[in-house]
Design an enzyme around this catalytic site. Structure first.
Site, PDB file in Angstrom:
ATOM      1  N   PRO A   9       3.253  -1.242  -4.800  1.00  0.00           N
ATOM      2  CA  PRO A   9       4.418  -0.550  -5.329  1.00  0.00           C
ATOM      3  C   PRO A   9       5.747  -1.282  -5.129  1.00  0.00           C
ATOM      4  O   PRO A   9       5.983  -1.880  -4.079  1.00  0.00           O
ATOM      5  CB  PRO A   9       4.431   0.783  -4.577  1.00  0.00           C
ATOM      6  N   ASN A  10       6.544  -1.242  -6.185  1.00  0.00           N
ATOM      7  CA  ASN A  10       7.923  -1.735  -6.209  1.00  0.00           C
ATOM      8  C   ASN A  10       8.041  -3.256  -6.290  1.00  0.00           C
ATOM      9  O   ASN A  10       9.151  -3.785  -6.449  1.00  0.00           O
ATOM     10  CB  ASN A  10       8.735  -1.213  -5.018  1.00  0.00           C
ATOM     11  N   ASN A  73      -0.578  -7.860  -1.336  1.00  0.00           N
ATOM     12  CA  ASN A  73       0.698  -7.391  -0.799  1.00  0.00           C
ATOM     13  C   ASN A  73       0.749  -5.898  -1.114  1.00  0.00           C
ATOM     14  O   ASN A  73       1.067  -5.518  -2.242  1.00  0.00           O
ATOM     15  CB  ASN A  73       1.876  -8.120  -1.439  1.00  0.00           C
ATOM     16  N   HIS A  79       1.867   0.369   5.409  1.00  0.00           N
ATOM     17  CA  HIS A  79       2.184   1.085   6.640  1.00  0.00           C
ATOM     18  C   HIS A  79       1.462   2.424   6.798  1.00  0.00           C
ATOM     19  O   HIS A  79       1.510   3.025   7.852  1.00  0.00           O
ATOM     20  CB  HIS A  79       3.705   1.261   6.723  1.00  0.00           C
ATOM     21  N   ASP A  86      -9.814   1.148   3.787  1.00  0.00           N
ATOM     22  CA  ASP A  86     -11.238   1.456   3.614  1.00  0.00           C
ATOM     23  C   ASP A  86     -11.808   0.782   2.369  1.00  0.00           C
ATOM     24  O   ASP A  86     -12.965   0.353   2.373  1.00  0.00           O
ATOM     25  CB  ASP A  86     -11.439   2.979   3.516  1.00  0.00           C
ATOM     26  N   GLU A  97      -3.688 -10.299   3.925  1.00  0.00           N
ATOM     27  CA  GLU A  97      -2.499  -9.475   3.658  1.00  0.00           C
ATOM     28  C   GLU A  97      -1.280 -10.385   3.654  1.00  0.00           C
ATOM     29  O   GLU A  97      -1.112 -11.198   4.569  1.00  0.00           O
ATOM     30  CB  GLU A  97      -2.371  -8.415   4.758  1.00  0.00           C
ATOM     31  N   LEU A 100       6.417 -10.759   1.554  1.00  0.00           N
ATOM     32  CA  LEU A 100       7.560 -11.649   1.293  1.00  0.00           C
ATOM     33  C   LEU A 100       8.495 -11.658   2.495  1.00  0.00           C
ATOM     34  O   LEU A 100       8.926 -12.713   2.964  1.00  0.00           O
ATOM     35  CB  LEU A 100       8.309 -11.168   0.050  1.00  0.00           C
ATOM     36  N   SER A 101       8.825 -10.455   2.977  1.00  0.00           N
ATOM     37  CA  SER A 101       9.739 -10.346   4.121  1.00  0.00           C
ATOM     38  C   SER A 101       8.927 -10.342   5.417  1.00  0.00           C
ATOM     39  O   SER A 101       7.704 -10.145   5.391  1.00  0.00           O
ATOM     40  CB  SER A 101      10.550  -9.043   4.013  1.00  0.00           C
ATOM     41  N   ARG A 110       8.018  -0.367   9.608  1.00  0.00           N
ATOM     42  CA  ARG A 110       7.357  -1.464   8.889  1.00  0.00           C
ATOM     43  C   ARG A 110       6.578  -2.376   9.841  1.00  0.00           C
ATOM     44  O   ARG A 110       5.871  -3.266   9.410  1.00  0.00           O
ATOM     45  CB  ARG A 110       8.390  -2.321   8.157  1.00  0.00           C
TER      46      ARG A 110
HETATM   47  C1  DQA Z   1       6.746  -5.859   1.550  1.00  0.00           C
HETATM   48  C2  DQA Z   1       7.177  -5.201   2.890  1.00  0.00           C
HETATM   49  C3  DQA Z   1       6.984  -3.692   2.821  1.00  0.00           C
HETATM   50  O1  DQA Z   1       7.397  -3.098   4.042  1.00  0.00           O
HETATM   51  C4  DQA Z   1       7.791  -3.103   1.693  1.00  0.00           C
HETATM   52  O2  DQA Z   1       7.547  -1.724   1.589  1.00  0.00           O
HETATM   53  C5  DQA Z   1       7.554  -3.789   0.384  1.00  0.00           C
HETATM   54  C6  DQA Z   1       7.463  -5.253   0.372  1.00  0.00           C
HETATM   55  C7  DQA Z   1       7.051  -7.385   1.548  1.00  0.00           C
HETATM   56  O3  DQA Z   1       6.445  -8.091   0.735  1.00  0.00           O
HETATM   57  O4  DQA Z   1       7.898  -7.848   2.306  1.00  0.00           O
HETATM   58  O5  DQA Z   1       7.514  -3.165  -0.669  1.00  0.00           O
HETATM   59  O6  DQA Z   1       5.354  -5.689   1.404  1.00  0.00           O
END
Ligand code: DQA
Length: 142
Positions: A9-10, A73, A79, A86, A97, A100-101, A110
């Protein structure tokens, strides 16, 4: 070598969302960067994105028998999604896994990944290179 890359997501909002955290790279640019590195190294990659937990789980199930590795990712699902944990355990495909951050340098919530125990490893904080290092791992010789 066939790898499945899953973005949660996002991540489709890269380039727009929180540039101070995720930089200016757009999702399309990230995908292009990954495809180019993979091509140069003779790796076939499929990049899948979904904002929906169930779709990510279906994609993991459908990968059974079709891929040599998964790079995921999971976005914020990292979290709290025991269901994605599963699903990874279900298919028996080595999974890395990536983030990026650096999830350990950010908010307290996080700093825990419920996905990591289902993975061979975790790469966090290296921006687009997190994905590249994961591909490099899967292409390693003995
Ligand atoms: C993320 C870190 C997650 O905590 C966050 O919710 C993201 C991006 C990252 O790639 O740094 O959406 O997965």
């Amino acid at each position: 070598m066939r790898l499945l890359i899953i973005n949660g997501p996002n991540l489709n909002m890269l380039g727009i969302r929180e540039a101070e955290v995720y930089g200016n790279i757009s999702y399309e640019e990230l995908s292009k960067f990954i495809y180019e590195f993979a091509n140069l190294n003779g790796v076939e990659v499929k990049i899948f994105h979904s904002n929906i937990e169930g779709e990510i789980i279906n994609e993991i199930h459908n990968s059974f028998g079709k891929f040599d590795g998964i790079i995921i990712n999971p976005g914020a699902y990292t979290h709290y999604s025991y269901a994605i944990h599963d699903a990874i355990k279900s298919v028996n495909i080595p999974t890395i896994e990536v983030h990026l951050s650096n999830i350990y340098s950010r908010e307290e919530y996080r700093r825990k990944s419920v996905i990591a125990p289902s993975c061979v490893g975790q790469i966090t904080g290296l921006g687009k290179y997190s994905y590249i290092l994961a591909i490099a791992y899967f292409t390693k010789g003995e």
